[in-house]
Design a protein around this motif. Structure first.
Motif, mmCIF file in Angstrom:
data_model
loop_
_atom_site.group_PDB
_atom_site.id
_atom_site.type_symbol
_atom_site.label_atom_id
_atom_site.label_comp_id
_atom_site.label_asym_id
_atom_site.label_seq_id
_atom_site.Cartn_x
_atom_site.Cartn_y
_atom_site.Cartn_z
ATOM 1 N N ARG A 38 0.695 -1.278 0.091
ATOM 2 C CA ARG A 38 -0.021 -0.028 -0.121
ATOM 3 C C ARG A 38 0.858 1.225 -0.184
ATOM 4 N NH1 ARG A 38 -5.532 -0.512 -1.394
ATOM 5 N NH2 ARG A 38 -5.916 -2.219 -0.310
ATOM 6 N N PHE A 39 1.886 1.199 0.927
ATOM 7 C CA PHE A 39 2.871 2.256 0.889
ATOM 8 C C PHE A 39 3.508 2.337 -0.489
ATOM 9 C CE2 PHE A 39 7.173 3.739 1.405
ATOM 10 C CZ PHE A 39 7.139 5.127 2.176
ATOM 11 N N GLY A 40 4.039 1.389 -0.902
ATOM 12 C CA GLY A 40 4.899 1.533 -2.286
ATOM 13 C C GLY A 40 3.941 2.032 -3.504
ATOM 14 N N LEU A 41 2.646 1.410 -3.366
ATOM 15 C CA LEU A 41 1.670 1.992 -4.329
ATOM 16 C C LEU A 41 1.505 3.728 -4.385
ATOM 17 C CD1 LEU A 41 -0.384 1.846 -6.918
ATOM 18 C CD2 LEU A 41 -1.962 0.917 -5.073
ATOM 19 N N GLY A 42 1.206 3.936 -2.975
ATOM 20 C CA GLY A 42 1.080 5.408 -2.710
ATOM 21 C C GLY A 42 2.262 6.318 -3.203
ATOM 22 N N TYR A 43 3.532 5.650 -2.859
ATOM 23 C CA TYR A 43 4.644 6.661 -3.353
ATOM 24 C C TYR A 43 4.513 6.713 -4.864
ATOM 25 C CZ TYR A 43 9.433 7.473 -4.508
ATOM 26 O OH TYR A 43 10.470 8.279 -5.178
ATOM 27 N N LEU A 44 4.532 5.559 -5.478
ATOM 28 C CA LEU A 44 4.565 5.524 -6.926
ATOM 29 C C LEU A 44 3.587 6.380 -7.670
ATOM 30 C CD1 LEU A 44 5.853 4.043 -9.641
ATOM 31 C CD2 LEU A 44 3.743 2.259 -9.252
ATOM 32 N N ALA A 45 2.383 6.437 -7.032
ATOM 33 C CA ALA A 45 1.343 7.447 -7.671
ATOM 34 C C ALA A 45 1.676 8.804 -7.571
ATOM 35 C CB ALA A 45 -0.046 7.226 -7.158
ATOM 36 N N THR A 81 3.456 8.902 -11.263
ATOM 37 C CA THR A 81 2.266 9.331 -12.380
ATOM 38 C C THR A 81 1.504 10.371 -12.033
ATOM 39 O OG1 THR A 81 0.741 8.054 -10.774
ATOM 40 C CG2 THR A 81 2.129 6.470 -12.186
ATOM 41 N N GLY A 82 1.569 10.983 -10.775
ATOM 42 C CA GLY A 82 0.744 12.138 -10.455
ATOM 43 C C GLY A 82 -0.449 12.049 -10.034
ATOM 44 N N ASP A 83 -1.012 10.662 -9.857
ATOM 45 C CA ASP A 83 -2.291 10.504 -9.445
ATOM 46 C C ASP A 83 -2.513 10.581 -8.001
ATOM 47 O OD1 ASP A 83 -4.691 9.368 -8.665
ATOM 48 O OD2 ASP A 83 -4.631 7.691 -10.047
ATOM 49 N N TYR A 84 -2.668 11.978 -7.443
ATOM 50 C CA TYR A 84 -2.686 12.372 -6.211
ATOM 51 C C TYR A 84 -3.792 11.570 -5.449
ATOM 52 C CZ TYR A 84 1.042 15.653 -6.689
ATOM 53 O OH TYR A 84 2.314 16.199 -7.096
ATOM 54 N N SER A 85 -4.979 11.452 -6.126
ATOM 55 C CA SER A 85 -6.140 10.795 -5.420
ATOM 56 C C SER A 85 -5.947 9.381 -5.110
ATOM 57 C CB SER A 85 -7.305 10.697 -6.311
ATOM 58 O OG SER A 85 -8.373 9.924 -5.958
ATOM 59 N N LEU A 86 -5.228 8.708 -5.900
ATOM 60 C CA LEU A 86 -4.710 7.116 -5.476
ATOM 61 C C LEU A 86 -3.705 7.340 -4.622
ATOM 62 C CD1 LEU A 86 -4.684 4.095 -6.052
ATOM 63 C CD2 LEU A 86 -2.905 4.644 -8.143
ATOM 64 N N ALA A 87 -2.722 8.306 -4.693
ATOM 65 C CA ALA A 87 -1.606 8.399 -3.566
ATOM 66 C C ALA A 87 -2.203 8.486 -2.441
ATOM 67 C CB ALA A 87 -0.705 9.612 -4.001
ATOM 68 N N ARG A 88 -2.986 9.561 -2.070
ATOM 69 C CA ARG A 88 -3.762 9.775 -0.725
ATOM 70 C C ARG A 88 -4.407 8.523 -0.217
ATOM 71 N NH1 ARG A 88 -5.398 14.632 -3.441
ATOM 72 N NH2 ARG A 88 -3.983 16.330 -2.619
ATOM 73 N N GLN A 89 -5.254 7.759 -1.174
ATOM 74 C CA GLN A 89 -5.901 6.671 -0.584
ATOM 75 C C GLN A 89 -4.975 5.551 -0.186
ATOM 76 O OE1 GLN A 89 -8.281 5.089 -3.926
ATOM 77 N NE2 GLN A 89 -8.658 3.203 -2.687
ATOM 78 N N SER A 90 -4.173 5.674 -1.025
ATOM 79 C CA SER A 90 -3.085 4.434 -0.659
ATOM 80 C C SER A 90 -2.359 4.539 0.608
ATOM 81 C CB SER A 90 -1.993 4.041 -1.641
ATOM 82 O OG SER A 90 -2.822 3.599 -2.993
ATOM 83 N N LEU A 91 -1.644 5.870 0.660
ATOM 84 C CA LEU A 91 -0.808 6.328 1.800
ATOM 85 C C LEU A 91 -1.690 6.451 3.203
ATOM 86 C CD1 LEU A 91 1.284 8.824 0.227
ATOM 87 C CD2 LEU A 91 2.202 6.910 1.143
#
Length: 430
Positions: A245-252, A256-266
């Motif tokens: 989850r943390f890794g996906l948040g950092y990647l986004a 990728t600039g997908d802040y919505s996915l980044a916030r959700q994942s982090l």
């Protein structure tokens, strides 16, 4: 009289089943194979091979670097000659008998765990037959397994690639190849085979680690959107994997600039990460804070940056405790070493060796904690807090954290410039 005796003997032989048949006796190894008596079976196979080669050499010259009369594995090691070759017709002649005998000999030797010798027979088997597609892949797969047992990954990959080229319909070959290439620098080949397997096999989801491998591979090769796709597939099966989850948040956030996915994942990661995973907790708050700053949510950003400082301070405290532990341990070790050097209590030497191993472990732990602390970027966090407070017009708090940023040597020149400007604003009353 003599003729009568011979006639009686002949009758007895016929009644008992006739004279012994050499060929049948030599074929009895198949019964031994069925009974798993591999050593005895191999001895009969080798005997038959020797008999054939002895006969052939009398009337046909065959280069000794291709065929050895009796002790093949002793006279020439054909492994070096063929282990890097792909599947093709590198045969001497079409001879089903010799090919079959060598193949059976190879399988006997595998069962006897004589792997190096088994490879010689596998390759000899292939030299007496033309390659048959969708059939001989089995032989190459067996060869790859032998190289795997010998920890020779290059030979294992080459043999498996040959099996795949002969029968690409067996997607299991791609699975094995993908996992092997994953451990090498050939990331693109790993992606090719793992993608191929996942797309062809509907049951691939039963092994979620494949999605994780593909996500890592695509991330390593800069294909970030594809990496996100596979991380999501993995998390559909393993939703509580905090590190992913943390890794996906950092990647986004970073790629990728997908802040919505980044916030959700982090934010999800923060609910799952163990309490002692201070490093990821700090970084998750840092990334969330930076996104809040971009969205002009300065109060939220200040709160999140302050969280990072809290975790950094906890790691710094752990580092201090580790330093104290090391100092105490070194003192006791020095005393023990002194006793040994003075010739006192030599029976304590095993304890001394154990303490040296424990010292190495403590030093590794200390190094890991220090490395984590350095990577957290304490100065950067203070700069973020100061900037957020400045935007909120909380100048006193901003000044405090700009000063701390200077102490951590983060943007010191710009920090001093801002400190002067803020002090002027305070003096002027706005």
């Amino acid at each position: 009289m003599t003729a009568r005796i011979l006639f009686v003997a002949l009758c007895i032989c016929l009644l008992c089943g006739g004279f012994p048949r050499t060929a049948q006796a030599q074929d009895d190894y198949r019964v031994l194979l069925t009974d798993k008596k591999y050593s005895e079976a191999f001895a009969l196979i080798q005997k038959k091979l020797n008999a054939i080669y002895d006969t052939r050499i009398e009337w046909k010259r065959i280069p000794t670097d291709f065929i050895t009369a009796k002790r093949l594995e002793e006279k020439v090691n054909v492994n070096e000659e063929f282990k890097k070759r792909r599947a093709r017709g590198f045969f001497i002649e079409e001879n089903a008998e010799l090919s079959g005998l060598h193949l059976d000999a190879a399988r006997c030797l595998v069962a006897m765990e004589e792997y190096q010798s088994s490879l010689n027979h596998y390759y000899q088997s292939l030299k007496f037959k033309t390659v048959e597609y969708e059939k001989d892949d089995v032989i190459y797969h067996e060869i790859s397994e032998i190289y795997g047992k010998l920890n020779q990954w290059r030979g294992q990959i080459d043999a498996l690639e040959s099996a795949y080229s002969l029968n690409p319909k067996k997607f299991g070959y791609s699975l094995e190849l993908g996992k092997l290439y994953y451990r090498t620098a050939d990331k693109k080949r790993a992606i090719f085979h793992l993608d191929r397997f996942v797309e062809a096999e509907p049951g691939a989801g039963s092994e979620p680690s494949l999605f994780l491998m593909l996500a890592n591979l695509h991330q390593d090769t800069g294909k970030f959107l594809k990496a996100v796709e596979y991380y999501k597939k993995y998390l559909e099966i393993k939703p509580d994997d905090a590190q992913i989850r943390f890794g996906l948040g950092y990647l986004a956030f970073a790629n990728t600039g997908d802040y919505s996915l980044a916030r959700q994942s982090l934010e999800k990661a923060l609910t799952l990460l163990p309490a002692d995973d201070l490093y990821r907790r700090s970084k998750a708050n840092e990334y969330l804070a930076e996104m809040a700053m971009k969205d002009l949510e300065y109060a939220r950003a200040a709160e999140l940056f302050l969280n990072t400082v809290k975790f950094q301070d906890e790691i710094k405290a752990l580092l201090g405790k580790k330093d104290q532990e090391l100092a105490s341990f070194n003192t006791s070790l020095k005393q023990l070493r002194g006793s040994l050097m003075e010739g006192k209590k030599p029976e304590l030497y095993p304890e001394y060796e154990m303490k040296l191993e424990e010292l190495a472990r403590l030093e590794r732990d200390r190094k890991r904690i220090f490395y984590e602390y350095e990577r957290l970027g304490a100065g950067k966090s203070r700069w973020g807090i100061a900037t957020a407070f400045e935007r909120l017009r909380k100048f006193d708090e901003a000044i405090r954290y700009y000063k701390e940023a200077v102490l951590f040597n983060y943007n010191p020149a710009e920090a001093r410039d801002r400190l002067q400007k803020l002090q002027l604003k305070i003096n002027r009353g706005y």
